[in-house]
Design a protein around this motif. Structure first.
Motif, PDB file in Angstrom:
ATOM      1  N   ILE A 151       0.833  -1.202   0.000  1.00 56.26           N
ATOM      2  CA  ILE A 151       0.000   0.000   0.000  1.00 56.26           C
ATOM      3  C   ILE A 151       0.869   1.255   0.000  1.00 56.26           C
ATOM      4  CG2 ILE A 151      -1.671   1.340   1.360  1.00 56.26           C
ATOM      5  CD1 ILE A 151      -2.877  -1.385   2.231  1.00 56.26           C
ATOM      6  N   ALA A 152       1.921   1.259   0.816  1.00 60.15           N
ATOM      7  CA  ALA A 152       2.814   2.419   0.883  1.00 60.15           C
ATOM      8  C   ALA A 152       3.522   2.648  -0.455  1.00 60.15           C
ATOM      9  CB  ALA A 152       3.829   2.232   1.997  1.00 60.15           C
ATOM     10  N   THR A 153       3.997   1.584  -1.084  1.00 65.90           N
ATOM     11  CA  THR A 153       4.668   1.726  -2.379  1.00 65.90           C
ATOM     12  C   THR A 153       3.692   2.205  -3.444  1.00 65.90           C
ATOM     13  OG1 THR A 153       6.177  -0.058  -1.768  1.00 65.90           O
ATOM     14  CG2 THR A 153       6.073   0.518  -4.092  1.00 65.90           C
ATOM     15  N   ALA A 154       2.478   1.688  -3.436  1.00 67.07           N
ATOM     16  CA  ALA A 154       1.461   2.127  -4.391  1.00 67.07           C
ATOM     17  C   ALA A 154       1.130   3.607  -4.180  1.00 67.07           C
ATOM     18  CB  ALA A 154       0.209   1.276  -4.266  1.00 67.07           C
ATOM     19  N   ALA A 155       1.061   4.043  -2.922  1.00 70.46           N
ATOM     20  CA  ALA A 155       0.764   5.453  -2.628  1.00 70.46           C
ATOM     21  C   ALA A 155       1.897   6.356  -3.110  1.00 70.46           C
ATOM     22  CB  ALA A 155       0.527   5.633  -1.132  1.00 70.46           C
ATOM     23  N   ILE A 156       3.142   5.935  -2.910  1.00 69.05           N
ATOM     24  CA  ILE A 156       4.281   6.727  -3.394  1.00 69.05           C
ATOM     25  C   ILE A 156       4.260   6.804  -4.922  1.00 69.05           C
ATOM     26  CG2 ILE A 156       6.801   6.801  -3.577  1.00 69.05           C
ATOM     27  CD1 ILE A 156       6.883   5.578  -0.735  1.00 69.05           C
ATOM     28  N   ASN A 157       3.990   5.679  -5.576  1.00 68.23           N
ATOM     29  CA  ASN A 157       3.915   5.671  -7.041  1.00 68.23           C
ATOM     30  C   ASN A 157       2.805   6.597  -7.549  1.00 68.23           C
ATOM     31  OD1 ASN A 157       5.990   3.844  -7.034  1.00 68.23           O
ATOM     32  ND2 ASN A 157       4.744   2.087  -7.602  1.00 68.23           N
ATOM     33  N   LEU A 158       1.666   6.582  -6.858  1.00 72.59           N
ATOM     34  CA  LEU A 158       0.559   7.452  -7.233  1.00 72.59           C
ATOM     35  C   LEU A 158       0.951   8.923  -7.066  1.00 72.59           C
ATOM     36  CD1 LEU A 158      -2.423   7.868  -8.044  1.00 72.59           C
ATOM     37  CD2 LEU A 158      -2.972   7.735  -5.595  1.00 72.59           C
ATOM     38  N   LEU A 159       1.566   9.247  -5.947  1.00 78.23           N
ATOM     39  CA  LEU A 159       1.972  10.618  -5.676  1.00 78.23           C
ATOM     40  C   LEU A 159       2.977  11.130  -6.711  1.00 78.23           C
ATOM     41  CD1 LEU A 159       1.639  12.909  -3.598  1.00 78.23           C
ATOM     42  CD2 LEU A 159       3.571  11.923  -2.372  1.00 78.23           C
ATOM     43  N   VAL A 160       3.986  10.309  -7.025  1.00 81.03           N
ATOM     44  CA  VAL A 160       5.001  10.712  -8.006  1.00 81.03           C
ATOM     45  C   VAL A 160       4.389  10.808  -9.404  1.00 81.03           C
ATOM     46  CG1 VAL A 160       7.153   9.997  -9.119  1.00 81.03           C
ATOM     47  CG2 VAL A 160       6.923   9.830  -6.653  1.00 81.03           C
ATOM     48  N   GLY A 161       3.542   9.864  -9.773  1.00 83.28           N
ATOM     49  CA  GLY A 161       2.897   9.900 -11.090  1.00 83.28           C
ATOM     50  C   GLY A 161       2.014  11.123 -11.267  1.00 83.28           C
ATOM     51  N   LEU A 162       1.253  11.464 -10.243  1.00 83.00           N
ATOM     52  CA  LEU A 162       0.405  12.655 -10.334  1.00 83.00           C
ATOM     53  C   LEU A 162       1.239  13.937 -10.377  1.00 83.00           C
ATOM     54  CD1 LEU A 162      -2.561  11.740  -7.956  1.00 83.00           C
ATOM     55  CD2 LEU A 162      -2.529  11.756 -10.460  1.00 83.00           C
ATOM     56  N   ALA A 163       2.334  13.961  -9.623  1.00 81.90           N
ATOM     57  CA  ALA A 163       3.207  15.134  -9.649  1.00 81.90           C
ATOM     58  C   ALA A 163       3.815  15.324 -11.036  1.00 81.90           C
ATOM     59  CB  ALA A 163       4.309  14.995  -8.596  1.00 81.90           C
ATOM     60  N   ILE A 164       4.305  14.254 -11.616  1.00 84.82           N
ATOM     61  CA  ILE A 164       4.894  14.344 -12.960  1.00 84.82           C
ATOM     62  C   ILE A 164       3.844  14.776 -13.976  1.00 84.82           C
ATOM     63  CG2 ILE A 164       5.870  12.976 -14.856  1.00 84.82           C
ATOM     64  CD1 ILE A 164       7.391  11.358 -12.703  1.00 84.82           C
ATOM     65  N   THR A 165       2.658  14.192 -13.905  1.00 85.21           N
ATOM     66  CA  THR A 165       1.595  14.513 -14.858  1.00 85.21           C
ATOM     67  C   THR A 165       1.177  15.974 -14.762  1.00 85.21           C
ATOM     68  OG1 THR A 165       0.777  12.242 -14.736  1.00 85.21           O
ATOM     69  CG2 THR A 165      -0.737  13.895 -15.626  1.00 85.21           C
ATOM     70  N   THR A 166       0.919  16.445 -13.548  1.00 85.73           N
ATOM     71  CA  THR A 166       0.430  17.822 -13.410  1.00 85.73           C
ATOM     72  C   THR A 166       1.515  18.848 -13.723  1.00 85.73           C
ATOM     73  OG1 THR A 166       0.864  17.780 -11.020  1.00 85.73           O
ATOM     74  CG2 THR A 166      -1.368  17.221 -11.756  1.00 85.73           C
ATOM     75  N   MET A 167       2.734  18.594 -13.266  1.00 87.59           N
ATOM     76  CA  MET A 167       3.800  19.557 -13.510  1.00 87.59           C
ATOM     77  C   MET A 167       4.132  19.656 -14.997  1.00 87.59           C
ATOM     78  SD  MET A 167       6.291  18.910 -10.261  1.00 87.59           S
ATOM     79  CE  MET A 167       7.343  20.319 -10.570  1.00 87.59           C
ATOM     80  N   LEU A 168       4.260  18.517 -15.659  1.00 90.91           N
ATOM     81  CA  LEU A 168       4.615  18.550 -17.077  1.00 90.91           C
ATOM     82  C   LEU A 168       3.462  19.042 -17.950  1.00 90.91           C
ATOM     83  CD1 LEU A 168       6.933  15.467 -17.595  1.00 90.91           C
ATOM     84  CD2 LEU A 168       7.533  17.886 -17.488  1.00 90.91           C
ATOM     85  N   SER A 169       2.236  18.850 -17.519  1.00 91.74           N
ATOM     86  CA  SER A 169       1.114  19.431 -18.270  1.00 91.74           C
ATOM     87  C   SER A 169       1.196  20.952 -18.225  1.00 91.74           C
ATOM     88  CB  SER A 169      -0.219  18.959 -17.690  1.00 91.74           C
ATOM     89  OG  SER A 169      -0.405  17.591 -17.939  1.00 91.74           O
ATOM     90  N   SER A 170       1.541  21.490 -17.059  1.00 89.62           N
ATOM     91  CA  SER A 170       1.714  22.943 -16.939  1.00 89.62           C
ATOM     92  C   SER A 170       2.900  23.414 -17.760  1.00 89.62           C
ATOM     93  CB  SER A 170       1.908  23.337 -15.479  1.00 89.62           C
ATOM     94  OG  SER A 170       0.764  23.055 -14.738  1.00 89.62           O
TER      95      SER A 170
END
Length: 184
Positions: A151-170
């Motif tokens: 669960i912790a690894t999945a949460a970290i992956n989700l957090l990093v994936g969302l950060a990359i997606t939102t930052m690079l979209s901007s």
């Protein structure tokens, strides 16, 4: 001396206007003839795009390190290394951070290709990144580990994936040159 383009001479009523050869037609509003040897305007600012991509890679790597230190040090969940390895863990944490940075750089390369070649590039980019993030979230549950570590690894992956997606979209929207408006 005055500029001849602003002097009206009834003998030459079309002075200063584009001349057309027979059968060419007229330019429509907003279209301009491209001179010989002039390259077309680029659609993106590549320097701004890659500067944003490198910044995103640094943020992704640091986000992994902070999240692992939080999960290991504060929550006491052993991920990537045994419990006795401390809050940082082992070299696996460094590898995970480097992988997060590499994912951001690969996403930047994908974004550049999409900006150059696709209609609605940011829509495609967002969908691709969200689906890759979904795979990264599901992947820990296919491995052999404790449930809390999964669960912790999945949460970290989700957090990093969302950060990359939102930052690079901007970054992608900021790196695009605005389209030339008709009449300008």
């Amino acid at each position: 001396m005055t500029d001849p383009r602003y002097n009206y001479d009834p003998q030459y009523p079309h002075q200063g206007q584009p001349q057309y050869s027979q059968g060419q037609g007229q330019y429509s509003q907003g279209q301009y003839p491209q001179g010989p040897g002039e390259p077309p305007e680029p659609k993106i600012n590549v320097g701004k795009l890659w500067a944003g991509g490198i910044g995103t890679a640094v943020v992704a790597a640091l986000l992994v390190v902070v999240a692992i230190m939080l999960v290991r040090g504060v929550l006491g969940i052993a991920i990537l290394s045994p419990e006795g390895a401390g809050a940082y863990g082992t070299v696996s944490t460094t590898s995970y951070a480097i992988a997060g940075a590499a994912a951001a750089l690969l996403a930047t390369a994908l974004l550049m290709v999409l900006l150059l070649a696709m209609p609605s590039p940011l829509t495609f980019f967002t969908w691709i990144c969200l689906l890759v993030t979904a795979v990264a979230v599901i992947l820990p549950f296919t491995l052999v580990a404790d449930l809390d570590a999964k669960i912790a690894t999945a949460a970290i992956n989700l957090l990093v994936g969302l950060a990359i997606t939102t930052m690079l979209s901007s970054v992608g929207s900021a790196a695009q040159y605005p389209a030339r408006q008709p009449g300008y």
